[in-house]
Design a protein around this motif. Structure first.
Motif, PDB file in Angstrom:
ATOM      1  N   GLN A 105       8.711   5.965   4.484  1.00  0.00           N
ATOM      2  CA  GLN A 105       7.517   6.809   4.510  1.00  0.00           C
ATOM      3  C   GLN A 105       7.880   8.266   4.770  1.00  0.00           C
ATOM      4  OE1 GLN A 105       4.888   4.750   7.281  1.00  0.00           O
ATOM      5  NE2 GLN A 105       4.209   3.345   5.685  1.00  0.00           N
TER       6      GLN A 105
ATOM      7  N   GLN B 238       1.880   1.987  -3.614  1.00  0.00           N
ATOM      8  CA  GLN B 238       0.798   2.632  -4.364  1.00  0.00           C
ATOM      9  C   GLN B 238       0.623   4.086  -3.952  1.00  0.00           C
ATOM     10  OE1 GLN B 238      -0.905   1.165  -6.995  1.00  0.00           O
ATOM     11  NE2 GLN B 238      -1.420   3.330  -7.265  1.00  0.00           N
ATOM     12  N   ALA B 239       0.735   4.355  -2.659  1.00  0.00           N
ATOM     13  CA  ALA B 239       0.588   5.737  -2.184  1.00  0.00           C
ATOM     14  C   ALA B 239       1.686   6.634  -2.745  1.00  0.00           C
ATOM     15  CB  ALA B 239       0.611   5.759  -0.653  1.00  0.00           C
TER      16      ALA B 239
ATOM     17  N   GLU C  12       0.830  -1.208   0.000  1.00  0.00           N
ATOM     18  CA  GLU C  12       0.000   0.000   0.000  1.00  0.00           C
ATOM     19  C   GLU C  12       0.864   1.259   0.000  1.00  0.00           C
ATOM     20  OE1 GLU C  12      -1.094   0.630   4.714  1.00  0.00           O
ATOM     21  OE2 GLU C  12      -2.271  -0.827   3.576  1.00  0.00           O
ATOM     22  N   THR C  13       2.049   1.176   0.605  1.00  0.00           N
ATOM     23  CA  THR C  13       2.955   2.321   0.570  1.00  0.00           C
ATOM     24  C   THR C  13       3.453   2.580  -0.843  1.00  0.00           C
ATOM     25  OG1 THR C  13       3.680   2.007   2.863  1.00  0.00           O
ATOM     26  CG2 THR C  13       5.157   3.229   1.412  1.00  0.00           C
TER      27      THR C  13
ATOM     28  N   ASP D 119       1.017   7.272  -6.488  1.00  0.00           N
ATOM     29  CA  ASP D 119      -0.067   8.246  -6.641  1.00  0.00           C
ATOM     30  C   ASP D 119       0.419   9.663  -6.336  1.00  0.00           C
ATOM     31  OD1 ASP D 119      -1.747   6.167  -7.275  1.00  0.00           O
ATOM     32  OD2 ASP D 119      -2.664   6.033  -5.290  1.00  0.00           O
ATOM     33  N   LYS D 120       1.223   9.809  -5.311  1.00  0.00           N
ATOM     34  CA  LYS D 120       1.732  11.132  -4.945  1.00  0.00           C
ATOM     35  C   LYS D 120       2.659  11.676  -6.017  1.00  0.00           C
ATOM     36  CE  LYS D 120       4.493  13.597  -1.474  1.00  0.00           C
ATOM     37  NZ  LYS D 120       5.280  13.482  -0.218  1.00  0.00           N
TER      38      LYS D 120
ATOM     39  N   LEU E 299       6.647   9.951   1.501  1.00  0.00           N
ATOM     40  CA  LEU E 299       5.258  10.369   1.756  1.00  0.00           C
ATOM     41  C   LEU E 299       5.188  11.607   2.668  1.00  0.00           C
ATOM     42  CD1 LEU E 299       3.560   6.866   2.290  1.00  0.00           C
ATOM     43  CD2 LEU E 299       3.459   8.328   0.272  1.00  0.00           C
TER      44      LEU E 299
END
Length: 495
Positions: free
Chosen positions: A491, A185-186, A182-183, A189-190, A495
């Motif tokens: 992260q 994909q995040a 999931e990281t 997307d970012k 992120l």
């Protein structure tokens, strides 16, 4: 002690021949004319056989037994030295000559055929040879396991990462699997909302080499004891006083060679930083493949892909390629180029966020192959399922970009793959500890990275193999391996 002196003299003498073998291997990959390959292969095989014979001399067992009886008189460093010599001796001695020869022949056959079979996407042909390699690897694993009183896969893993077990890796990788997909994909997307300008070539090879050598000097590499050359596959070889780095150049993408050079410089600094008073002895060598990889990834990922280092690279690259007004060479854009995340099929091209997924799927497969829980015929389906789970990509029918892409399994190097991601975890943990003691970003921005290298020298390089990996990490960071630091790092950066 007379027997200890004999052991150390024997292993130092052996290290001289291993030095020659390393340089012969470097020359074979960089300088040797094609016509010399057959004769060089024969010569290196003869040298390898001689080294093996020296490592398994019958009198070594008597010398070790005598030293063990008097071990209470040894210093801590001497005890560590004996332990490392004995470990290498036992690893070399445990296999019968017939198995060693069979493994060599099967591996050579599988690797040679793989070169064309991969191009042809010929899984059936490859699988036939791989089955023989796996059968011999299982035999080796059981022999080593009986000697070490451990699980078969653990016995192979111990060749590359002493003290590590599949149980620990299952726990560590299990934690990664909980958050990594999931990281990824995040992050994708970012980054889709942050356009990147790709630097356009050509970037002449001579200018790339000059840039790489400049950065190597900034990273503390000593050209008095090493050099940079070109090979098909980048590597770091040689010995601490004669380190050989190689890279390959793409005139349309200077970042590929530069990051490769920085990665190999991390390996080289570890070698050049090993204690000179222990040179030639196993205890004076790098602790493990995972620790070695932690140093190359510390240099490439923790340092070189950081925002402060991107500023240094940007200034130097502008000058090297005369791109003062090129918008692709603006610091923010170049940092985005260096930290771009994109799920792909090929492990060696993967970014640091997706890379662990490539390793985890290989580890799961080889662990179960060695234990007998799965067979070679099941690899393609297992590979495709994991690729879809981790990276959202299917490799169904695409064997050359899936389960046939790596060379490691062709010669039976089972237990090697996990060390890549263990190295990434170690590197993140080391950086977290370093940041508690040093202003890392400020040091990088200053251009004088000596305090960083002094810290690594004190906690990693000068320790060599005088202690276990667990103790090495605990002394440097206050705890043994903790994968939470890698999650915080990934992260935090992406992120």
């Amino acid at each position: 002690m007379e027997q200890l002196d004999k052991l150390e003299a024997h292993f130092k003498r052996l290290s001289h021949f291993q030095h020659l073998a390393a340089i012969c291997g470097w020359d074979q990959a960089t300088m040797m004319p094609d016509g010399g390959n057959h004769a060089r292969a024969d010569a290196m095989a003869e040298l390898a056989l001689y080294c093996h014979q020296q490592m398994t001399q019958p009198e070594l067992g008597d010398w070790f037994a005598d030293v063990d009886e008097k071990s209470r008189h040894l210093s801590a460093t001497q005890k560590a030295s004996v332990a490392e010599m004995k470990r290498q001796w036992q690893q070399a001695s445990v296999l019968p000559d017939t198995l060693v020869k069979a493994k060599s022949l099967a591996g050579a056959k599988c690797e040679h055929a793989w070169r064309q079979q991969r191009q042809d996407n010929d899984w059936d042909g490859f699988a036939k040879n791989l089955k023989e390699v796996v059968a011999l690897a299982r035999e080796e694993a059981h022999i080593r396991a009986d000697q070490k009183l451990c699980a078969p896969y653990d016995a192979l893993l111990d060749l590359y990462e002493p003290g590590m077990t599949a149980e620990r890796i299952d726990e560590v990788f299990g934690a990664l699997k909980q958050w990594l997909p999931e990281t990824i994909q995040a992050v994708v997307d970012k980054q889709a909302q942050q356009p990147v300008i790709t630097p356009k070539g050509p970037f002449p090879q001579a200018q790339q080499k000059a840039l790489g050598e400049h950065v190597m000097k900034q990273l503390g590499f000593s050209f008095e004891y090493g050099r940079l050359d070109i090979s098909t596959h980048p590597f770091c070889g040689g010995v601490p006083t004669d380190v050989r780095i190689t890279t390959r150049y793409d005139e349309q993408d200077f970042t590929s060679a530069l990051m490769g050079v920085i990665h190999e410089t991390g390996h080289a600094r570890y070698e050049q930083g090993l204690p000179q008073d222990l040179a030639g002895l196993p205890v004076g060598q790098a602790r493990s493949m995972g620790v070695h990889e932690s140093q190359s990834l510390f240099f490439e990922m923790q340092l070189a892909r950081s925002a402060p280092f991107a500023t240094l690279i940007c200034q130097q690259a502008k000058q090297a390629f005369n791109r003062q007004d090129d918008p692709a060479f603006q610091v923010e854009n170049l940092h985005r180029v260096l930290t771009e995340v994109s799920p792909g099929y090929i492990r060696v091209d993967a970014d640091e966020v997706t890379y662990p997924a490539h390793i985890m799927l290989r580890y799961d497969i080889e662990r179960d192959l060695i234990s007998g829980k799965m067979e070679v015929d099941h690899i393609p389906e297992r590979w495709d399922t994991a690729m879809q789970q981790y990276l959202g990509l299917s490799t169904a029918g695409n064997y050359k970009n899936g389960c046939m892409q790596d060379i490691h399994w062709t010669d039976g190097s089972f237990g090697y793959f996990p060390t890549y991601t263990l190295g990434a975890l170690y590197a993140a943990q080391l950086m977290q500890a370093m940041r508690q003691q040093l202003d890392v970003d400020g040091i990088i921005a200053s251009g004088n990275l000596s305090p960083i290298f002094d810290w690594l020298s004190q906690h990693i390089w000068q320790r060599a193999s005088t202690t276990s990996t667990d103790n090495l990490l605990k002394d440097a960071t206050g705890e043994t391996l903790n994968p939470a630091h890698f999650r915080e790092y990934i992260q935090g950066r992406y992120l």
